[in-house]
Design an enzyme around this catalytic site. Structure first.
Site, PDB file in Angstrom:
ATOM      1  N   VAL A   1       1.203  -1.450  -0.061  1.00 47.74           N
ATOM      2  CA  VAL A   1       0.158   0.111   0.385  1.00 47.74           C
ATOM      3  C   VAL A   1       0.875   1.142   0.210  1.00 47.74           C
ATOM      4  CG1 VAL A   1      -2.015   1.307   1.197  1.00 47.74           C
ATOM      5  CG2 VAL A   1      -1.601  -1.136   1.350  1.00 47.74           C
TER       6      VAL A   1
ATOM      7  N   ARG B   1      14.235  -3.330   3.247  1.00 50.06           N
ATOM      8  CA  ARG B   1      13.873  -3.167   2.138  1.00 50.06           C
ATOM      9  C   ARG B   1      14.071  -1.964   1.029  1.00 50.06           C
ATOM     10  NH1 ARG B   1       8.762  -5.838   1.760  1.00 50.06           N
ATOM     11  NH2 ARG B   1       7.356  -3.660   0.784  1.00 50.06           N
TER      12      ARG B   1
ATOM     13  N   THR C   1      -5.961   0.135   7.713  1.00 48.41           N
ATOM     14  CA  THR C   1      -7.243  -1.171   7.633  1.00 48.41           C
ATOM     15  C   THR C   1      -7.813  -1.731   9.257  1.00 48.41           C
ATOM     16  OG1 THR C   1      -7.485  -2.006   5.377  1.00 48.41           O
ATOM     17  CG2 THR C   1      -8.705  -2.879   7.169  1.00 48.41           C
TER      18      THR C   1
ATOM     19  N   CYS D   1      -6.664  -8.770   3.383  1.00 46.44           N
ATOM     20  CA  CYS D   1      -7.566  -7.829   3.899  1.00 46.44           C
ATOM     21  C   CYS D   1      -9.339  -8.961   3.758  1.00 46.44           C
ATOM     22  CB  CYS D   1      -7.845  -6.727   1.804  1.00 46.44           C
ATOM     23  SG  CYS D   1      -6.519  -5.978   2.277  1.00 46.44           S
TER      24      CYS D   1
END
Length: 430
Positions: A20, A43, A123, A263
């Site tokens: 995201v 990363r 979320t 999700c």
């Protein structure tokens, strides 16, 4: 704030550069100055080289971007608009795990200044942003929301592997702690979101909006999975039933399958957790979750039943699993239900279970699930189970499967890829 950002007098920071956060950061970096922050130094080093660790973005998408990738919290002090996009998983008890979100809030609290903005995209259940995250920021910063800084929430809608519905062309739901913040947050997102924004009336409404998007999908897929179990007992192919039903204009197009990922298989638990805290125990939502969570065991049972029927001993069975990522054409293996299916099969002590996937990282699969990815496909399998509809698998035909299966073998096609072209093969699908 908006004028300073587009004038490159201020910087926008994205905290959490996963599937995201990274597209958001790069999207803004084409127009304004951006700081991309992630706690994973490995990363960050990859992204500095134009490599997406999630394998979603190409090197070209890193080009012409005014972005500084960092794992140094001190660099965030140069930003004035913060977007938090860290994962929000569940724990082994299916309870919300807010650790990363709390850590990100602590990071913001250490660097935020008067006049700054903070927008969460992770979320969460309704109320989490204001009840769980905000107190952390205020405590560490000594600042007060609405007086010293502004708070907002804008639910992420990025779909891994989807090249059509991208960050810039999906309508962005935005919310703020007051009218001023809502207007500013909306204008900032409209710098990069061509589809425009939708103004939610409150932060809680925006949080709830995100939760029900995936809860709705979860429940509809649970219905398809239950129908698949019923139709299997009737020797009816579920996909053929759905094709017929979909000729009606208002029939919703959902299909059975293993529901994993970060999700659909997780978000409903955030809503039911909040519901329980308020004294209401969900009935419909949790019923759907139970059905979807039980599908790996259901499919494993089908594998074992075939092996017992045809070779009469479970420990002599040889199985090939094709696809282990949580969905087609992506490398993401988080919350993979195929991995759960493999674990179920391993409990039966089969003689051989080979697992292949053109997208999954062998090292990650080994570390996450202790599952070994095979370098190549063998032969003489008793069951070949195509679990994920990768594009590479859609070109395979019955001649290929005959070459790797024994005479009485079963082709298990969870996605119904070969339902119209499996010839004389023993065939089963959800």
């Amino acid at each position: 704030m908006y004028q300073k950002l587009i004038g490159k007098e201020s910087k926008l920071a994205v905290i959490g550069l996963g599937y995201v956060g990274l597209p958001i950061a790069l999207g803004f970096a084409k127009k304004i100055k951006v700081i991309g922050f992630d706690i994973n130094a490995e990363r960050v080093a990859m992204m500095r080289k134009g490599i997406d660790p999630s394998n979603e973005l190409t090197a070209e998408e890193f080009e012409n971007s005014d972005i500084h990738f960092t794992d140094n919290i001190e660099d965030l002090k140069d930003a004035n608009f913060f977007i938090v996009a860290v994962p929000t998983p569940v724990d082994q008890r299916k309870q919300p795990d807010l650790l990363l979100l709390q850590k990100a809030s602590e990071t913001v609290g250490k660097v935020i200044k008067k006049g700054d903005y903070v927008v969460y995209e992770s979320t969460v259940y309704p109320g989490c942003t204001e009840e769980d995250c905000l107190p952390i920021i205020e405590k560490l910063s000594g600042l007060k929301m609405g007086v010293d800084f502004k708070l907002g929430y804008s639910p992420e809608r990025i779909n891994p592997g989807d090249k059509e519905h991208t960050f810039s062309n999906i309508i962005k739901v935005v919310s703020g702690c007051d009218k001023e913040s809502l207007d500013v947050i909306s204008k900032v997102y409209e710098i990069v979101v061509d589809a425009g924004t939708y103004h939610a009336s409150s932060i809680k409404v925006a949080e709830a909006c995100k939760i029900i998007e995936n809860t709705q999908r979860d429940l509809n897929i649970a219905l398809m999975n239950e129908l698949s179990i019923i139709f299997d007992k009737m020797n009816i192919n579920t996909f053929e039933v759905l094709e017929a039903a979909e000729t009606k204009w208002n029939f919703l197009k959902f299909h059975p399958g293993l529901i994993g990922g970060h999700c659909i298989g997780i978000d409903p638990y955030y809503l039911t957790h909040k519901s329980e805290k308020l004294g209401y125990n969900s009935k419909v939502i949790l019923a759907g979750r139970i059905i979807n969570d039980e599908m790996p065991a259901y499919v494993a049972k089908k594998v074992i039943q075939h092996i017992i029927k045809n070779i009469h001993k479970v420990n002599g069975g040889k199985v090939l699993i094709m696809g282990v990522t949580f969905k087609e054409n992506v490398s993401d293996v988080r919350n993979s239900k195929v991995a759960e299916l493999i674990k179920e099969l391993q409990a039966y002590s089969l003689s051989q279970i080979d697992v292949v996937d053109p997208y999954a990282d062998a090292k990650e699969i080994e570390q996450e699930y202790h599952i070994h990815l095979s370098d190549k496909v063998g032969t003489d399998y008793d069951v070949v189970l195509v679990a994920v509809a990768h594009k590479e698998y859609k070109t395979l035909d019955q001649k290929y499967f005959k070459s790797i299966m024994n005479e009485n073998a079963l082709l298990m096609d969870l996605k119904g890829i070969y339902r119209k072209d499996h010839g004389q093969l023993n065939y089963w699908s959800l």
